[in-house]
Every structure is written in C-alpha cells, then in structure tokens.
Design a protein around this motif. Sequence first.
Motif, short mmCIF file in Angstrom:
data_model
loop_
_atom_site.label_atom_id
_atom_site.label_comp_id
_atom_site.label_asym_id
_atom_site.label_seq_id
_atom_site.Cartn_x
_atom_site.Cartn_y
_atom_site.Cartn_z
N PHE A 62 -51.81 -20.11 -84.80
CA PHE A 62 -51.08 -19.61 -83.64
C PHE A 62 -49.82 -20.42 -83.34
N CYS A 116 -49.98 -17.87 -73.74
CA CYS A 116 -49.16 -18.99 -74.21
C CYS A 116 -48.17 -19.49 -73.19
N GLN A 122 -60.80 -19.09 -89.02
CA GLN A 122 -60.23 -19.43 -87.72
C GLN A 122 -58.74 -19.13 -87.72
N ASN A 171 -56.86 -18.95 -85.10
CA ASN A 171 -56.11 -19.66 -84.05
C ASN A 171 -55.44 -20.93 -84.56
N ARG A 205 -54.93 -14.90 -76.42
CA ARG A 205 -54.51 -16.27 -76.10
C ARG A 205 -53.24 -16.17 -75.28
N GLU A 259 -59.60 -11.06 -79.66
CA GLU A 259 -59.24 -12.37 -79.11
C GLU A 259 -57.89 -12.27 -78.44
#
Length: 114
Positions: A7, A113, A2, A4, A111, A109
């Motif tokens: 992050f 922010c 994982q 993330n 993300r 992926e």
Amino acid sequence: MQLNKHFAELRRRFTTDREHCGFITEYCVVEVSNCAIDPKTHFEISEDDVELYLDAAVATWHSHPESSANLSLEDHALFAEIRDCRHIIVSPTEIWVYYTTPKGVVMVEERFCG
C-alpha cells in the motif's frame, strides 16, 4: 498474500494528473502505461502488458485521481472478467481491495489514508 505491504508503494505512485495502473506480483508493484484515450478519467492496460504480467499477478491496481475508491461500471466489468486476482483502487484518501466471487464483485478490505 498480504497486499497491504504494497500500500505504501501504491500511495507513492498516486498523482492527481491521471489514472495510474498495473499489477502486483508476489514481490513488487508493477506500473504499466495507461493507454486510455483519456487517462485523466479512465485506464486501459495494453494486451501486451496483460499477457506479460497477468499470470504472475496476485492483484491488479489502478487509481482514481479525483474520486473515491468506489467501483465504476467499467471497473466492475473488468473485475468480473479477471476472477483469480484481487483488484485494488487507490483514491486520494483510501485504498480498497475487491475480489470477484461467483455472486459478484465484493470489497474485502479498505484502508483510509488521510
């Protein structure tokens, strides 16, 4: 793995004065010196740092201080050479994760922010 979970640490290391770069191991984010001639717009990792960290890395990472997390031509070429890692680009508003497949580099992926 994982990615993330790392992050938030990548966001903390982000600044707009230069590109930051490094590796992610199973346990931590490692930042190395950016030895590019112009670290504001490019990144380069020394051969010594590659030898030291790449075997233990699950991902490489670098930042784009003033642009999106889209691949540059240089990013694409580097990611295509390092096939057994994820590759993360951190921008002012997003973090994108890429992976190299036999057919090329793909985003796996994203993300946002902020």
